[in-house]
Design a protein around this motif. Structure first.
Motif, short mmCIF file in Angstrom:
data_model
loop_
_atom_site.label_atom_id
_atom_site.label_comp_id
_atom_site.label_asym_id
_atom_site.label_seq_id
_atom_site.Cartn_x
_atom_site.Cartn_y
_atom_site.Cartn_z
N TRP A 347 1.06 -1.35 0.09
CA TRP A 347 -0.07 0.21 0.15
C TRP A 347 1.05 0.80 0.03
O TRP A 347 0.42 2.63 -0.74
CB TRP A 347 -0.75 -0.02 1.01
CG TRP A 347 -1.71 0.89 1.37
CD1 TRP A 347 -1.20 2.08 2.79
CD2 TRP A 347 -2.38 2.29 0.44
NE1 TRP A 347 -1.74 3.08 2.67
CE2 TRP A 347 -2.93 2.96 1.26
CE3 TRP A 347 -3.26 1.95 -0.43
CZ2 TRP A 347 -3.99 3.89 0.80
CZ3 TRP A 347 -3.96 2.45 -0.81
CH2 TRP A 347 -4.75 3.96 0.10
N LEU A 348 2.06 1.40 0.82
CA LEU A 348 3.01 2.37 0.67
C LEU A 348 3.36 2.20 -0.52
O LEU A 348 3.70 3.98 -0.67
CB LEU A 348 3.57 1.83 2.11
CG LEU A 348 4.51 3.53 2.43
CD1 LEU A 348 3.73 4.87 2.45
CD2 LEU A 348 6.16 2.73 3.38
N TRP A 354 2.22 6.22 -7.27
CA TRP A 354 0.97 7.19 -7.94
C TRP A 354 1.22 8.69 -7.26
O TRP A 354 1.24 10.04 -7.96
CB TRP A 354 0.17 7.41 -6.98
CG TRP A 354 -1.73 7.46 -7.76
CD1 TRP A 354 -1.54 7.80 -8.61
CD2 TRP A 354 -1.63 8.52 -7.12
NE1 TRP A 354 -2.42 8.27 -8.64
CE2 TRP A 354 -3.42 8.89 -7.26
CE3 TRP A 354 -2.20 8.79 -5.80
CZ2 TRP A 354 -3.94 10.10 -7.17
CZ3 TRP A 354 -3.56 9.33 -4.73
CH2 TRP A 354 -3.87 10.04 -5.91
N ILE A 355 1.68 9.08 -6.52
CA ILE A 355 2.14 10.66 -5.86
C ILE A 355 3.34 11.22 -6.75
O ILE A 355 4.00 11.97 -7.31
CB ILE A 355 2.74 11.15 -4.57
CG1 ILE A 355 1.33 10.14 -3.56
CG2 ILE A 355 2.58 12.11 -3.99
CD1 ILE A 355 0.97 10.70 -2.45
N THR A 356 4.58 9.95 -6.39
CA THR A 356 6.22 10.44 -7.42
C THR A 356 5.60 10.24 -8.64
O THR A 356 7.54 10.56 -9.50
CB THR A 356 6.64 10.34 -6.13
OG1 THR A 356 6.89 9.01 -6.16
CG2 THR A 356 6.72 10.82 -4.33
#
Length: 780
Positions: A347-348, A354-356
Motif C-alpha cells: 500500500w505504501l 502514484w504521487i511521485t
C-alpha cells in the motif's frame, strides 16, 4: 573417531573450495563496474539503444544514438560477446562519440552506480560471509547429522549462485560455470534434503529413490558452460536450457511438497512449502519465465535473487532450535507480522508510486528495507508492550491482569466462607460497585440467606428475588433483572449460591467485564469443590483419630498403588538390563559347553567371566540406588562422595562440588539429600550436555541449602511444566515434604540452576561453620 575425522576433512575441503571460488568471484565483481548498456550495430558502428541505469547515463550524458568507440582501451569490435548479446555489460572506461563528432572519455567507478554497487557487490558479499559463519556454527553445533550436512551444502551452494551473479552477468567464463551449476546443484540438494526429511518424519517418499542420478544435471551443465566459453554463440541456448531445467526442478519440488501435504496433511510440509514458494516467486515470474518465453526479464537476476536468501535461513532457523519445523507458535507470529508488513508495504509503495511516479527499479530497492523494518517494528512493539504492560495499560482495562490478580488472591484461603468473602471483595474492587453480595438459596425450604448482614441485603433478599429465576440459574449464567445482575456460583445437594450485583438502574457492565466475571465464576466453582473435598478429607482424618483407628482406606489405596507402580518400574528396569545380560551369559555358556573345538575354551570362559562381573556391578548399582549402604554406616558425606565419584567416571564434564558436614536430627533428611544429589547428577549426565557442572551442599543456621548450576543447553520453563518431568517433580515433592523451598531457573542455551533450601527447625544443633567448611573440589 575415524568417521568423525572423515566428516571434518570433508567439511574442511568444502569450506576451502567455497572460500577460494568465492573470493575470486568477489574480486572479479569489484574489478569492473556493471553498466548494462543495450547497443546495436549500424554500418560497422555500435550505437547506444538504451541504458538500464538511466539516472547514471543521464548524469554521464550518454544518450541513445551515441557511438561507443573503445571499452577499457579496447575497440568495441574486439569484444567477443557483443556481436550476439548486443549488451555492453561491464566497463571501467568508455570512449563515446557524440552525434556532433565530439569524443568523450568516461571513467566509471563502482560507487557511480549505487544500485549495482549494493545489489551486485555489497549484498552478495554480506550474504557470502554470513553463510560462511552460519555453516561453521551448524557444523560444530550438530556434528554427524545428515540433515545438517545437506543443509550446509545447500546454503553454501545458494550463496555461490548468488555471489556469482555479478560475474556471470559480465559473461565471465568462471562466473557462468559457477552460476549455472550452482543454480541446479542447490535444487538437487534440496530434493535430497526432502527425501531425508521425509524419512525423519516417517512419511512415504513419492519421488524417485535414486536421487544420485539428479546430480548428473549440474555436472552436465558444467561441461556445457565450458563449451559455451569456446563457442560464445551457444551462450543464449545453454542459458535458456539451464533456466528450463531450473524451472522443471523447482516445479518438481513444489509438486512433491504439494502432493505430500494433500496426502499426509502434516503441518511441517505446509511450512516447508510456504518457505520455498514465497522466495522463489519473484525470481520465477520476474526473471526466469520472462527470460525463457520473451527473452527479456522484468527485473535483473541480482534484484530477484535477494528473495532467495530467505530459503536457507528458514531452514537454519528451525535447525538451530533442534526441533525441525516444530515451532508452531513462532511460525504463527512470523506469519502474523509478515501479512501486516507485506500488505502495508504494498500500500505504501503504491501510494508513493502514484504521487511521485517512482520507477519500478527504485521501488524494488525500497521494498525489502520497508518490509523487514515493519516486521522488526511489530516484533519490538509486541515485546515492549508486554514488558511495559503495567505502565501502558491500566489494570481496569487489562482483563487478563485483573483475572490473574483476582485468582491469585482468592486462591490463598482454605475455608468456603472466607473464599466467598474474598471473592465479593475482589469483584467489588475491580467492578467499582459497592453493593455486591452472595446469597445462599435453600432448595428445600426456598429460603434465601445473605452472606452480608447489612440492612440493604435483608431488604432485597426478602422483596426482590425471583425464586423461579433462582432455581433456573445454571453454571455460567449471568442474568440481568430490574435491580440486579444475578450470577450462578455453585450448587450442592441442598444449597445454591448466587452472586448479586446491584446496578441501581444506572450501572451497566461491559461485555469484557461480563466475560471476566463469567470466567471468574467458573474458577470459583472449582475452588469451592476442591475446598469441600479438602474439608471432607480433614474431617475423615479427625474421625479416624478420635476412633483411634490408624487405617484410612483412601490413603492405604493411594500408597498401595504407588508401591505397585514402583515395583513395576523396578521389574521393568531389571528385565531390560540385568535379565537380558544374564540371558546373554547363559547363551555364551551353552556355546562353550557344546563347542566342538576346545582350543578357545579358555578365552571364551574369560569373556563369560567378564560379562558376569559387569552384570554383578550393574546389580550392585541397583541395590545401592534402592538403599545406599554407606548412608547408615559411614554417614551422608561418605555416601555423597562415593556417589559423585561413580558419576564422575561416566561424565565428560568438569564437576565442581562442595559437601559441608551437616548435623541433622531428622535422619530422613539424609536420605532426601542423597536422592536429590542422585537425581541432579542423573539430569546433568543425560540431558545437560554441559561443560561445567557445579553442585554445593551448604550448612545454614537452621538446616541446609543445595545449589546446582550447569552451562548446558538448558530448556524453556514451559517445557518443564508441560513435560511433567518425574525427576524435577520428585525433587519438588521431597522438598515440600519437609516444608522446604525449591526454585529453578533455566532458558534455552543458558544452562540450568536449581536452589533448594530446607530449615529443620529450632531443634537443629548448630556447630561452627569455619571448622567444617570445605573448599570446592574440581574433578576433570
Amino acid at each position: 573417531m575415524v568417521l568423525s575425522n572423515i566428516k571434518s576433512k570433508w567439511f574442511l575441503l568444502v569450506i576451502c573450495i567455497y572460500l577460494t571460488i568465492g573470493f575470486y568471484l568477489l574480486y572479479l565483481t569489484y574489478s569492473k563496474t556493471f553498466i548494462n548498456i543495450g547497443v546495436k550495430e549500424e554500418n560497422g558502428e555500435w550505437l547506444v539503444v538504451e541504458s538500464y541505469y538511466k539516472d547514471w547515463a543521464t548524469k554521464q550524458q550518454i544518450e541513445p544514438g551515441d557511438i561507443i568507440i573503445n571499452v577499457d582501451g579496447t575497440g568495441i569490435n574486439n569484444i567477443s560477446n557483443i556481436k550476439y548479446d548486443f549488451v555492453l555489460r561491464a566497463a571501467n572506461d568508455l570512449m563515446v562519440k557524440k552525434p556532433n563528432g565530439n569524443l568523450v572519455d568516461i571513467h566509471i567507478k563502482p560507487l557511480d552506480i549505487p544500485q549495482q554497487f549494493y545489489y551486485v557487490l555489497i549484498a552478495p558479499t554480506c550474504y557470502y560471509f554470513l553463510t560462511f559463519i552460519i555453516s561453521l556454527y551448524l557444523f560444530f553445533k550438530q556434528k554427524n547429522n545428515p540433515l545438517v550436512n545437506l543443509l550446509i551444502l545447500f546454503i553454501l551452494t545458494v550463496s555461490m549462485a548468488y555471489v556469482s551473479i555479478g560475474v556471470a552477468s559480465r559473461l565471465e567464463s568462471i562466473g557462468i560455470i559457477v552460476n549455472r551449476s550452482s543454480m541446479l546443484f542447490c535444487l538437487v540438494l534440496l530434493i535430497h534434503f526432502l527425501k531425508k526429511y521425509f524419512l525423519f518424519l516417517n512419511l512415504k517418499w513419492i519421488f524417485i529413490n535414486n536421487i544420485k542420478v539428479l546430480y548428473l544435471l549440474p555436472l552436465i551443465t558444467v561441461f556445457l558452460s565450458i563449451y559455451s566459453t569456446f563457442y560464445p554463440f551457444t551462450y543464449p541456448i545453454f542459458s535458456s536450457l539451464t533456466l528450463w531445467i531450473f524451472f522443471i526442478l523447482l516445479t518438481m519440488i513444489l509438486g512433491i511438497l504439494g502432493i505430500s501435504y494433500i496426502k499426509f496433511k502434516t503441518p511441517q510440509l505446509k511450512i516447508l512449502l510456504s518457505s520455498i514458494i514465497i522466495p522463489f516467486l519473484p525470481f520465477l515470474f520476474l526473471y526466469a519465465l520472462p527470460k525463457i518465453i520473451f527473452n527479456k526479464q522484468l527485473l535483473t537476476a541480482d534484484i530477484c535473487s535477494l528473495f532467495l536468501m530467505l530459503i536457507p535461513y528458514s531452514f537454519i532457523f528451525t535447525q538451530l532450535t533442534e526441533r525441525i519445523f516444530d515451532m508452531e507458535y513462532y511460525i504463527t507470529r512470523l506469519r502474523h507480522y509478515f501479512n501486516f508488513s507485506f500488505a502495508f508495504t504494498i500500500w505504501l509503495l503504491f501510494v508513493y508510486y502514484w504521487i511521485t511516479d517512482i520507477s519500478i527499479s527504485r521501488m524494488t530497492q525500497i521494498f525489502p528495507f520497508t518490509f523487514f523494518s515493519l516486521i522488526a517494528l511489530f516484533y519490538i512493539k509486541e515485546k515492549i508492550d508486554y514488558h511495559k504492560r503495567k505502565i501502558l495499560f491500566s489494570t481496569k482495562g487489562d482483563q487478563i491482569h485483573r483475572m490473574y490478580t483476582t485468582i491469585d488472591s482468592i486462591g490463598r484461603v482454605v475455608k468456603i466462607e472466607d473464599l466467598l468473602e474474598k471473592f465479593v471483595h475482589e469483584v467489588a474492587l475491580h467492578l467499582e460497585i459497592d453493593h455486591i453480595d452472595v446469597l445462599t438459596y435453600d432448595l428445600q425450604t426456598q429460603q434465601v440467606t445473605s452472606l452480608s448482614k447489612s440492612k440493604e441485603s435483608k431488604e432485597y433478599t426478602q422483596n426482590q428475588m425471583d425464586e423461579v429465576l433462582l432455581e433456573e440459574l445454571c453454571l455460567g449464567d449471568i442474568k440481568k433483572t430490574e435491580h440486579f445482575y444475578i450470577a450462578f456460583i455453585h450448587q450442592d445437594v441442598n444449597y445454591k449460591r448466587i452472586l448479586i450485583v446491584d446496578h441501581n438502574k444506572s450501572i451497566y457492565l461491559k461485555s469484557e467485564e461480563l466475560l471476566w466475571l463469567e470466567l471468574l465464576l467458573l474458577y470459583l466453582n472449582n475452588f469451592i469443590e476442591n475446598t469441600k473435598m479438602v474439608e471432607e478429607l480433614l474431617e475423615q482424618l479427625k474421625q479416624m483419630k478420635k476412633a483411634d483407628n490408624n487405617q484410612v482406606p483412601w490413603l492405604n489405596k493411594l500408597l498401595w498403588l504407588r508401591f505397585e507402580q514402583e515395583k513395576y518400574q523396578l521389574a521393568q528396569e531389571l528385565h531390560d538390563t540385568i535379565l537380558q545380560e544374564q540371558l546373554h551369559i547363559a547363551r555364551e555358556m551353552h556355546e562353550v559347553i557344546h563347542a566342538k573345538k576346545t582350543t578357545n575354551i579358555q578365552t571364551n570362559l574369560s569373556k563369560v567371566h567378564d560379562h558376569m562381573i559387569a552384570s554383578l556391578t550393574d546389580l550392585r548399582g541397583y541395590c545401592e540406588n534402592l538403599k545406599p549402604p554407606l548412608l547408615d554406616t559411614l554417614g551422608l558425606n561418605a555416601a555423597l562422595e562415593k556417589l559423585i565419584q561413580k558419576f564422575h567416571k561416566r561424565a565428560d564434564f568438569v564437576l565442581i562440588y562442595t559437601i559441608e558436614r551437616l548435623y541433622l536430627e531428622d535422619e530422613r533428611l539424609n536420605l532426601m539429600i542423597y536422592r536429590i544429589f542422585q537425581e541432579l547428577m542423573n539430569n546433568a549426565l543425560k540431558h545437560s550436555h554441559a561443560n561445567i557442572v557445579e553442585i554445593h551442599l551448604l550448612e545454614t543456621d537452621n538446616g541446609f541449602e543445595i545449589n546446582y548450576s550447569d552451562d548446558g543447553v538448558g530448556c524453556k520453563m514451559d517445557e518443564i511444566i508441560l513435560a511433567d518431568s518425574m525427576g524435577i517433580r520428585g525433587m519438588q515433592e521431597r522438598v515440600r515434604t519437609f516444608n522446604g523451598k525449591f526454585s529453578i531457573n533455566t532458558n534455552v542455551g543458558d544452562g540450568m540452576s536449581i536452589r533448594i533450601k530446607v530449615n529443620e527447625g529450632e531443634t537443629t544443633r548448630s556447630y561452627g561453620y569455619e571448622t567444617y567448611n570445605r573448599w570446592p573440589v574440581q574433578l576433570k
